[in-house]
Design a protein around this motif. Structure first.
Motif, PDB file in Angstrom:
ATOM      1  N   ASN A 101       0.890  -1.182  -0.061  1.00  0.00           N
ATOM      2  CA  ASN A 101       0.117   0.052  -0.001  1.00  0.00           C
ATOM      3  C   ASN A 101       0.809   1.380   0.048  1.00  0.00           C
ATOM      4  O   ASN A 101       0.454   2.271  -0.617  1.00  0.00           O
ATOM      5  CB  ASN A 101      -0.962  -0.101   1.292  1.00  0.00           C
ATOM      6  CG  ASN A 101      -2.236  -1.190   0.866  1.00  0.00           C
ATOM      7  OD1 ASN A 101      -2.436  -1.361   0.000  1.00  0.00           O
ATOM      8  ND2 ASN A 101      -2.782  -1.440   2.176  1.00  0.00           N
ATOM      9  N   LYS A 104       1.800   2.762  -3.601  1.00  0.00           N
ATOM     10  CA  LYS A 104       0.634   3.622  -4.402  1.00  0.00           C
ATOM     11  C   LYS A 104       1.151   5.232  -5.041  1.00  0.00           C
ATOM     12  O   LYS A 104       1.663   5.789  -4.191  1.00  0.00           O
ATOM     13  CB  LYS A 104      -0.601   3.905  -3.627  1.00  0.00           C
ATOM     14  CG  LYS A 104      -1.805   4.564  -4.430  1.00  0.00           C
ATOM     15  CD  LYS A 104      -3.112   4.671  -3.648  1.00  0.00           C
ATOM     16  CE  LYS A 104      -4.275   5.260  -4.461  1.00  0.00           C
ATOM     17  NZ  LYS A 104      -5.579   5.204  -3.420  1.00  0.00           N
ATOM     18  N   GLY A 105       1.088   5.186  -5.937  1.00  0.00           N
ATOM     19  CA  GLY A 105       1.612   6.642  -6.508  1.00  0.00           C
ATOM     20  C   GLY A 105       3.263   6.877  -6.919  1.00  0.00           C
ATOM     21  O   GLY A 105       3.549   7.852  -7.063  1.00  0.00           O
ATOM     22  N   ALA A 125      -1.594  -3.250  -9.672  1.00  0.00           N
ATOM     23  CA  ALA A 125      -2.136  -2.083  -9.236  1.00  0.00           C
ATOM     24  C   ALA A 125      -3.609  -2.246  -9.238  1.00  0.00           C
ATOM     25  O   ALA A 125      -4.509  -1.776  -8.332  1.00  0.00           O
ATOM     26  CB  ALA A 125      -1.703  -0.935 -10.312  1.00  0.00           C
ATOM     27  N   ASN A 128      -4.794  -3.834  -6.178  1.00  0.00           N
ATOM     28  CA  ASN A 128      -4.999  -2.881  -4.952  1.00  0.00           C
ATOM     29  C   ASN A 128      -5.925  -1.708  -5.122  1.00  0.00           C
ATOM     30  O   ASN A 128      -5.635  -0.788  -4.421  1.00  0.00           O
ATOM     31  CB  ASN A 128      -3.461  -2.601  -4.710  1.00  0.00           C
ATOM     32  CG  ASN A 128      -2.450  -3.781  -4.201  1.00  0.00           C
ATOM     33  OD1 ASN A 128      -2.645  -4.134  -2.996  1.00  0.00           O
ATOM     34  ND2 ASN A 128      -1.869  -4.223  -4.936  1.00  0.00           N
ATOM     35  N   ASN A 129      -6.598  -1.636  -6.360  1.00  0.00           N
ATOM     36  CA  ASN A 129      -7.533  -0.619  -6.541  1.00  0.00           C
ATOM     37  C   ASN A 129      -6.907   0.647  -6.756  1.00  0.00           C
ATOM     38  O   ASN A 129      -7.308   1.684  -6.312  1.00  0.00           O
ATOM     39  CB  ASN A 129      -8.667  -0.457  -5.535  1.00  0.00           C
ATOM     40  CG  ASN A 129      -9.379  -1.672  -5.430  1.00  0.00           C
ATOM     41  OD1 ASN A 129      -9.863  -2.322  -6.340  1.00  0.00           O
ATOM     42  ND2 ASN A 129      -9.602  -2.223  -3.888  1.00  0.00           N
ATOM     43  N   TRP A 130      -5.459   0.782  -7.256  1.00  0.00           N
ATOM     44  CA  TRP A 130      -4.933   1.913  -7.811  1.00  0.00           C
ATOM     45  C   TRP A 130      -5.388   2.271  -9.092  1.00  0.00           C
ATOM     46  O   TRP A 130      -5.970   1.610  -9.717  1.00  0.00           O
ATOM     47  CB  TRP A 130      -3.564   1.644  -7.879  1.00  0.00           C
ATOM     48  CG  TRP A 130      -2.740   1.332  -6.490  1.00  0.00           C
ATOM     49  CD1 TRP A 130      -3.474   1.290  -5.258  1.00  0.00           C
ATOM     50  CD2 TRP A 130      -1.420   0.600  -6.258  1.00  0.00           C
ATOM     51  NE1 TRP A 130      -2.319   0.712  -4.408  1.00  0.00           N
ATOM     52  CE2 TRP A 130      -1.037   0.593  -5.033  1.00  0.00           C
ATOM     53  CE3 TRP A 130      -0.410   0.470  -7.084  1.00  0.00           C
ATOM     54  CZ2 TRP A 130      -0.032  -0.201  -4.192  1.00  0.00           C
ATOM     55  CZ3 TRP A 130       0.888  -0.148  -6.535  1.00  0.00           C
ATOM     56  CH2 TRP A 130       1.011  -0.335  -5.182  1.00  0.00           C
ATOM     57  N   ASP A 131      -5.352   3.475  -9.221  1.00  0.00           N
ATOM     58  CA  ASP A 131      -5.556   3.903 -10.700  1.00  0.00           C
ATOM     59  C   ASP A 131      -4.483   3.651 -11.587  1.00  0.00           C
ATOM     60  O   ASP A 131      -3.488   4.026 -11.653  1.00  0.00           O
ATOM     61  CB  ASP A 131      -5.598   5.743 -10.656  1.00  0.00           C
ATOM     62  CG  ASP A 131      -5.844   6.432 -12.183  1.00  0.00           C
ATOM     63  OD1 ASP A 131      -6.301   5.516 -13.036  1.00  0.00           O
ATOM     64  OD2 ASP A 131      -5.876   7.686 -12.119  1.00  0.00           O
ATOM     65  N   THR A 132      -4.861   2.761 -12.527  1.00  0.00           N
ATOM     66  CA  THR A 132      -3.863   2.285 -13.345  1.00  0.00           C
ATOM     67  C   THR A 132      -3.487   2.962 -14.551  1.00  0.00           C
ATOM     68  O   THR A 132      -2.672   2.677 -15.218  1.00  0.00           O
ATOM     69  CB  THR A 132      -4.462   0.776 -13.994  1.00  0.00           C
ATOM     70  OG1 THR A 132      -5.760   1.005 -14.838  1.00  0.00           O
ATOM     71  CG2 THR A 132      -4.741   0.031 -12.740  1.00  0.00           C
ATOM     72  N   LEU A 135      -0.079   5.242 -13.872  1.00  0.00           N
ATOM     73  CA  LEU A 135       1.079   4.702 -13.364  1.00  0.00           C
ATOM     74  C   LEU A 135       2.300   5.219 -13.998  1.00  0.00           C
ATOM     75  O   LEU A 135       2.577   5.490 -15.050  1.00  0.00           O
ATOM     76  CB  LEU A 135       1.153   3.102 -13.406  1.00  0.00           C
ATOM     77  CG  LEU A 135      -0.052   2.478 -12.965  1.00  0.00           C
ATOM     78  CD1 LEU A 135       0.015   1.052 -13.036  1.00  0.00           C
ATOM     79  CD2 LEU A 135       0.125   2.398 -11.297  1.00  0.00           C
TER      80      LEU A 135
END
Length: 281
Positions: A101, A104-105, A125, A128-132, A135
């Motif tokens: 976590n 992220k970013g 990503a 882990n529900n990141w904005d793909t 990236l």
């Protein structure tokens, strides 16, 4: 003697090929199988197939599927390793990042665009529900390049096969913050269409020879010690890896290919879903 060029990563998965070559099994069948180690990985091997620098490549499934859809004039002829690849997620040992976590970013080191390290960082990503879509990547070519990039903070994390990267964790270069297994069979054998059309019998012979070896590979006396010595691994790590790894002697099935394509399409890695016959021989 027919010369066929083959490429693969210099990793423990491919020892069966080297044993067959060293034991003269291909040459006995009249095949001069010339192996090239490609530490840069699947993205480089896709390029080699396109540019006719190799006839066969032992590549990551998601990488070659993406590249065939993008115009690589090759096809998958068989699954080589049917178990998932366990991608370790690594940071510099002195990094402030302690968990997945925390990443992220941040920027991922990748061997090249279209490589497994690139595609799986997108899969991770999503997991882990990141904005793909936002990236960031730093191209590093090889593991050595990744070490340099993480130490110099040009990149923040690097995803690579967990066991091959374990010596760098053990010696304090990297710290592993988590794993990301592929949700499908990891390695396939891809062949240029020209070779499939002109040398189908040769390809059949090659597959028959390698399949005979992979079926018996785990039962070779002291194979764990051989692997540990050759690939700079601890014996217990190799024994764990062997227990998790399953080779295949069968073709990629449509259900699995559909799953791979659907996930790649959802992640905007491919622009379209292609028919089974376009990708698989």
């Amino acid at each position: 003697m027919k010369t066929i060029k083959i490429a693969g990563v210099p990793e423990h998965f491919n020892l069966p090929w080297h044993l067959c070559i060293e034991n003269g099994e291909f040459s006995t069948a009249g095949i001069n199988l010339q192996w090239t180690d490609v530490p840069e990985g699947t993205g480089k091997m896709c390029q080699m197939l396109r540019e006719e620098e190799t006839d066969i490549a032992v590549v990551l499934t998601e990488g070659i599927v993406k590249d065939i859809i993008a115009g690589n004039n090759s096809k998958i002829v068989q699954v080589y390793v049917k178990s998932p690849l366990i991608w370790g997620i690594h940071v510099d040992a002195n990094s402030q990042y302690k968990t997945i976590n925390d990443l992220k970013g941040t920027k991922a080191a990748i061997s090249r665009y279209g490589s497994g390290s690139h595609l799986m960082s997108i899969v991770n990503a999503k997991n882990n529900n990141w904005d793909t879509q936002n990236l960031e990547f730093e191209i590093v070519n090889t593991i050595d390049g990744a070490v340099e990039a993480l130490i110099s903070q040009k990149a923040d994390y690097f995803m690579w096969e967990r066991f091959m990267t374990k010596p760098l964790v053990d010696d304090g270069t990297f710290r592993r913050v988590g794993d990301c297994p592929t949700p499908w069979s990891c390695f396939v054998i891809a062949v240029r269409n020209e070779i499939l059309e002109t040398q189908p019998h040769i390809i059949e012979q090659i597959l028959e020879i390698i399949n005979t070896t992979t079926e018996e590979f785990k039962h070779i006396p002291s194979i764990d010690r051989t692997l540990a010595s050759k690939y700079n691994q601890k014996l217990e790590d190799i024994q764990e890896w062997l227990s998790l790894t399953q080779w295949s002697q069968h073709q990629l099935d449509k259900k699995t290919l559909d799953k791979i394509q659907n996930q790649l399409y959802t992640l905007n890695i491919i622009e379209k879903v292609a028919p089974y016959e376009t990708i698989v021989k």
